[in-house]
Enzyme design. Structure first.
Site, PDB file in Angstrom:
ATOM      1  N   LEU A  12      -2.143  11.288 -15.787  1.00 50.85           N
ATOM      2  CA  LEU A  12      -2.268  12.394 -16.723  1.00 50.85           C
ATOM      3  C   LEU A  12      -3.636  13.050 -16.615  1.00 50.85           C
ATOM      4  O   LEU A  12      -4.657  12.370 -16.578  1.00 50.85           O
ATOM      5  CB  LEU A  12      -2.055  11.877 -18.147  1.00 50.85           C
ATOM      6  CG  LEU A  12      -2.077  12.895 -19.276  1.00 50.85           C
ATOM      7  CD1 LEU A  12      -0.898  13.848 -19.169  1.00 50.85           C
ATOM      8  CD2 LEU A  12      -2.055  12.176 -20.626  1.00 50.85           C
TER       9      LEU A  12
ATOM     10  N   GLN B  38      -0.483   7.218 -15.292  1.00 51.42           N
ATOM     11  CA  GLN B  38       0.867   7.747 -15.153  1.00 51.42           C
ATOM     12  C   GLN B  38       1.292   7.837 -13.692  1.00 51.42           C
ATOM     13  O   GLN B  38       2.490   7.864 -13.389  1.00 51.42           O
ATOM     14  CB  GLN B  38       0.976   9.127 -15.806  1.00 51.42           C
ATOM     15  CG  GLN B  38       2.416   9.637 -15.899  1.00 51.42           C
ATOM     16  CD  GLN B  38       2.516  11.065 -16.391  1.00 51.42           C
ATOM     17  OE1 GLN B  38       1.510  11.756 -16.535  1.00 51.42           O
ATOM     18  NE2 GLN B  38       3.727  11.524 -16.660  1.00 51.42           N
TER      19      GLN B  38
ATOM     20  N   ASP C 190     -22.250   4.579 -21.162  1.00 50.78           N
ATOM     21  CA  ASP C 190     -21.412   5.521 -20.427  1.00 50.78           C
ATOM     22  C   ASP C 190     -20.583   6.323 -21.432  1.00 50.78           C
ATOM     23  O   ASP C 190     -19.804   5.751 -22.193  1.00 50.78           O
ATOM     24  CB  ASP C 190     -20.495   4.739 -19.480  1.00 50.78           C
ATOM     25  CG  ASP C 190     -19.689   5.641 -18.555  1.00 50.78           C
ATOM     26  OD1 ASP C 190     -19.441   6.807 -18.935  1.00 50.78           O
ATOM     27  OD2 ASP C 190     -19.293   5.178 -17.467  1.00 50.78           O
TER      28      ASP C 190
ATOM     29  N   ASP D 229     -16.774  -5.057  -8.402  1.00 52.99           N
ATOM     30  CA  ASP D 229     -16.902  -3.668  -7.980  1.00 52.99           C
ATOM     31  C   ASP D 229     -15.492  -3.070  -7.929  1.00 52.99           C
ATOM     32  O   ASP D 229     -14.653  -3.509  -7.144  1.00 52.99           O
ATOM     33  CB  ASP D 229     -17.549  -3.627  -6.592  1.00 52.99           C
ATOM     34  CG  ASP D 229     -17.765  -2.212  -6.081  1.00 52.99           C
ATOM     35  OD1 ASP D 229     -17.012  -1.304  -6.492  1.00 52.99           O
ATOM     36  OD2 ASP D 229     -18.665  -2.012  -5.259  1.00 52.99           O
TER      37      ASP D 229
END
Length: 289
Positions: free
Chosen positions: A17, A84, A213, A272
């Site tokens: 999406l 999705q 973040d 990672d």
């Protein structure tokens, strides 16, 4: 020395999406694509509607699979779908299993998303308390401001949202059950109709770098609307809802978008996330895919 993780068949990376070419400060799939190419793989990113239901996107994918096969001479493709994109890949594999070697779900809502349920209710008057509806819609709107890109393909945000609710995915699963677990939180069949099914996903990390973040902050805010998988989700998809085929792992310390990229701020996450795709290419290589 360059690591050899070359798969037998080309890899298609399928966005979910709002999967535009760029999200915030990073290009969608850029690091994944470059890492896979560096290890010797042929990698393609299909151009799909950013917002639409699984069937419309799946038909678009089928047409592009045909073009990849014609252009490369390969007999099959490996499909890796994020969010999705996993449902889109499942649709394609169900309809044309003879040209799909594997389907890999990365953070895919294979049993629906509780967040999509909340968002759908928030759009219907009196389904949720006004304050709750306003908050969840505001948080999701803030997430959308991080998106940029354009497409000439048909778009329908409401069709996409309906397709991602637990009810919508349940109807989808009735038609396309390949690889689904028979018990909640279990593994599904790895091999169905000649196609191998895999999945991995994460849950919200708690590192200081993650907290800085802005994308992670939004994922954490949205995670508050999970009930069945409270504390066991990546902000968009529940851990056990993501299970499909052989579950490699579903509790990597990664939010929903961190399964596509390295952190923008601070030290690299462990593991990672980009190396997960290289490790999976090696897994496909070992399976002669």
């Amino acid at each position: 020395m360059r690591r050899n993780a070359t798969t037998r068949y080309p890899i298609l990376l399928i966005h979910g999406l709002f999967g535009f070419e760029r999200i915030g400060h990073f290009e969608l799939f850029h690091e994944v694509k470059e890492a896979l190419k560096t290890t010797g793989n042929r990698v393609f990113i299909p151009h799909l509607s950013a917002t639409h239901n699984n069937e419309v996107r799946g038909e678009q994918l089928l047409r592009q699979i045909d073009r990849v096969l014609a252009g490369t001479g390969a007999a099959k493709v490996n499909l890796i779908g994020h969010s999705q994109g996993a449902l889109t890949a499942r649709y394609a594999a169900a309809h044309m299993p003879h040209v799909v070697g594997s389907v890999t779900s990365v953070s895919g809502p294979n049993h629906g998303s509780e967040l999509a349920d909340f968002l759908r209710k928030a759009l219907v008057p009196d389904q949720l308390p006004d304050s709750v509806a306003l908050n969840v819609v505001t948080l999701f709107s803030e997430f959308l401001t991080l998106m940029s890109g354009s497409t000439t393909l048909p778009q329908s945000a409401l069709a996409a949202l309906n397709a991602l609710t637990t009810e919508g995915v349940s109807r989808f699963n009735d038609k396309y059950p390949q690889g689904l677990p028979h018990t909640w939180g279990g593994h599904g069949a790895e091999l169905v109709d000649g196609v191998r099914y895999y999945s991995w996903s994460g849950t919200l990390p708690t590192t200081k770098a993650a907290m800085l973040d802005p994308v992670h902050a939004l994922c954490r805010g949205l995670s508050e609307y999970f009930i069945t998988e409270a504390g066991q989700n990546d902000g968009f998809v529940g851990r056990y809802s993501s299970h499909l085929g052989t579950v490699i792992r579903s509790d990597y310390p990664l939010d929903h978008l961190s399964s596509l990229r390295r952190p923008v701020i601070g030290a690299s996450a462990l593991p990672d996330p980009i190396l997960l795709y290289i490790e999976h290419a090696l897994r496909l290589q070992a399976a002669n895919l």
